[in-house]
Every structure is written in structure tokens, then in C-alpha cells.
Design a protein around this motif. Structure first.
Motif, PDB file in Angstrom:
ATOM      1  N   ILE A   1       0.834  -1.201   0.000  1.00  0.00           N
ATOM      2  CA  ILE A   1       0.000   0.000   0.000  1.00  0.00           C
ATOM      3  C   ILE A   1       0.870   1.253   0.000  1.00  0.00           C
TER       4      ILE A   1
ATOM      5  N   TYR B   1      -8.163  -2.235  -0.880  1.00  0.00           N
ATOM      6  CA  TYR B   1      -8.284  -1.293  -1.998  1.00  0.00           C
ATOM      7  C   TYR B   1      -7.137  -1.468  -2.989  1.00  0.00           C
ATOM      8  N   ARG B   2      -5.932  -1.679  -2.465  1.00  0.00           N
ATOM      9  CA  ARG B   2      -4.775  -1.853  -3.351  1.00  0.00           C
ATOM     10  C   ARG B   2      -4.972  -3.055  -4.269  1.00  0.00           C
TER      11      ARG B   2
ATOM     12  N   ASP C   1      -3.361   4.925  -1.258  1.00  0.00           N
ATOM     13  CA  ASP C   1      -4.342   3.914  -0.858  1.00  0.00           C
ATOM     14  C   ASP C   1      -4.945   4.238   0.506  1.00  0.00           C
TER      15      ASP C   1
END
Length: 340
Positions: free
Chosen positions: A14, A254-255, A18
Motif C-alpha cells: 500500500i 483497496y490496493r 491507498d
């Protein structure tokens, strides 16, 4: 060869970008929930007596913590808090990857439709019925993510392709494949932000009502300040650890989601018109998912997250209450002086 492997591992790491995404979604969710909560309480107060409104406010706060309270009847409150927070964090990290199995289910479903035409007809009817919801999600995603528009539209005739058995085309499926990886981290952040916002609305409005009932109009500001201080002092000691860790967990998800979504564009996934091509593209998705879940970085970060949540749960159970009592005793003294 090792350089390639290292680059593959590094892509799951990350970055500040992010984490900023997680923070932004969490804050927006909390603010939205707070505004919604305050408006709901004001409307209820307008059309109802104060007593029913107070009951609703109290029940709202109770519902937000019900799962922990119920579990603490069987195990220590610390472990109850730790378990639920760990589940949320694990879902954000690992659940985001596992959620990609939805492709396997959908493609398997598409695969059987040519053999079962009646089932295909009902499926198409259902999919066309919910298409307005899909279009709304597409519009929202298009506004929130400028890369989403890169998918484009082929406007190819579905006749003679596997897509003729679906209520959507390959363009819609590719858009779905782009959006779906973000589902889990988004839900984790929205739910946690919503709970935070609702609880803050509860404390704020309840403080205003209590101040009004005790001291009249002049007491509204006192009640709000008193409850807001109580709210933050009840959260800060453990929340200063717990909240950032949940945000980091969501940032990890999310990454991964970002990588999966952009692979749909960069690798031109799900552009085929036959089932074998779709299966091949899904296999690529699953390979990336496996690489992410089993990567040393992901497992190390998950271990750190869970250990840190254990520390936060200990602080919440055994430290926060003592701090709250001391601070509120001091605050009560100031309030007494102010009102005397």
C-alpha cells in the motif's frame, strides 16, 4: 527472474494514496451518517414527543454495540471486541480477494444457459429488471473513478455469442468486473463510518435534549459540548490505534481491488465472446487473487493488524473506562461551577 518476483510482490504494497482513499471514504461515510442521524432525530422530535425520541436515540446507540454486548455474555468483553474487529479487518484484507470467486459462479451460470433455455429466459428477464440499478452504479463509478471510462463500449451484436443468453453484454460484464473488487473494502469503511457518524449524532442530539430539559435554551450548548467531549474521550484512547488499523486493512483491500480493476482494462479481460475465453480470463483473476492472499506482505500485514487490534481491545476494555471516569469527573466539576 527474482526481480520480476519482487516486483510482483511489491505491487500489493500500500501507498499513501491507498490510505488516503480509505480515510476519505470513512470520513465521508461518517459525515453522511451524522447529518442523516441529526436530520432524522430533528424530524422525529418535530412530529413526536421527546420521550419516544429519546427511546429511539438510545435504541440506535444500543444497536450499534449489540453484537459486542451479546457476545460478552459468553466471553470476556476484550475478546468480544477483538473478535469482531479482527473479522472486519480480515474481511477487508482477505475477504476482498475471496470475493473474486463471484466470477467463477457467474461464468458457471452463463455456461449452463445454452443447455437450459427456459432458465436462460428467466435469467435474462431478471437481469434486465435490475439493469437500472446497474446503470446507476455505473454512473456513480464513472463520476468517482476517471479510469472507469477507459473500458469503453464495443456495441457488438450479441447474436451468435455466449452473451445472447444474458440480460447484459460483455461491456456490462467488464464494467461489473471493474467495480466488484472494490465492494468489500467499501462496505467495511462505509459500515464503520456509518456507525461512527450515527453514534456521534446520538451523543450530540442527546446532549442537546438533556441540556434543554435541565437548563432550558441556554443549556443546549452545554449539553452538546459535554456529550461531545464524552464521545471523543470514550473513543480516543483505543480509537487512536483501532481506527487507523481498520483504515490500513481497507487500504490493503483497496490496493488489491485497484490492481484487479485495472487488469480488466490493461489485460483486456472478458472481451471474448465464448465461454472458454471467459474461463481463461477468470483464471487470470484467480491467479492474481491467490498471489495476493498468499503473498508474504499480505500475511505479514494481516498479522500486524490483528496483533494491533488485540492491543486496542485491551485498551478499550481496561484503560479507556478509567480515563473516561477521570476526565468526566473534572468536566462535571467545571459544569457545576459554570451553573452555580
Amino acid at each position: 527472474m527474482k526481480d520480476i518476483e519482487n516486483r510482483n510482490r511489491d505491487r500489493f504494497k500500500i501507498s499513501p494514496k491507498d490510505v488516503k482513499w480509505s480515510v476519505r471514504v470513512f470520513i465521508l461515510s461518517a459525515i453522511s451518517a451524522f447529518v442523516f442521524g441529526i436530520l432524522a432525530y430533528v424530524l422525529m422530535l418535530t412530529f413526536a414527543e421527546p420521550e419516544p425520541v429519546s427511546e429511539v436515540i438510545i435504541s440506535t446507540a444500543s444497536a450499534a454495540t449489540a453484537k459486542v454486548v451479546a457476545t460478552s455474555d459468553y466471553i470476556s468483553p476484550m475478546w468480544a471486541i477483538f473478535i469482531f474487529n479482527s473479522i472486519a479487518a480480515s474481511c477487508a484484507v482477505i475477504g476482498t480477494g475471496l470475493f473474486m470467486m463471484v466470477h467463477k459462479m457467474l461464468i458457471s451460470d452463463i455456461n449452463i444457459r445454452p443447455k437450459y433455455r427456459l432458465y436462460a429466459r428467466f435469467s435474462i428477464l431478471f437481469e434486465k429488471t435490475i439493469m437500472p440499478v446497474n446503470r446507476l452504479l455505473i454512473e456513480i463509478t464513472n463520476l468517482a473513478d476517471r479510469d472507469f471510462s477507459s473500458i469503453g463500449r464495443s456495441d457488438q451484436d450479441k447474436k451468435g455469442t455466449i452473451w445472447q443468453y444474458c440480460g447484459y453484454g460483455k461491456d456490462e460484464y467488464r464494467m461489473f468486473a471493474y467495480m466488484i473488487p472494490y465492494t468489500v473494502p467499501l462496505l467495511i469503511l462505509i459500515v464503520n463510518g456509518f456507525l461512527m457518524g450515527i453514534l456521534f449524532a446520538f451523543f450530540t442530539f442527546n446532549g442537546a435534549m438533556t441540556g434543554l430539559q435541565l437548563f432550558g435554551m441556554e443549556g443546549i450548548a452545554i449539553g452538546i459540548v459535554y456529550n461531545v467531549i464524552y464521545f471523543f474521550i470514550s473513543i480516543v484512547p483505543h480509537g487512536i490505534i483501532e481506527i487507523p488499523i481498520i483504515l490500513v486493512a481497507a487500504a490493503l483491500g483497496y490496493r488489491f481491488a485497484y490492481i484487479q480493476a485495472h487488469d480488466v482494462i490493461d489485460k483486456e479481460l472478458f472481451t471474448g465472446n465464448d465461454i472458454e475465453t471467459l474461463k481463461k480470463d477468470a483464471s487470470y483473476i484467480f491467479d492474481t487473487t491467490k498471489e495476493y492472499i498468499l503473498s508474504g506482505y499480505t500475511l505479514k500485514m494481516l498479522g500486524i493488524i490483528i496483533l494491533t487490534l488485540l492491543i486496542a481491545a485491551y485498551i478499550e476494555t481496561y484503560v479507556t473506562l478509567g480515563i473516561v471516569e477521570k476526565v468526566m469527573q473534572e468536566l462535571d466539576g467545571y459544569v457545576d461551577l459554570l451553573l452555580s
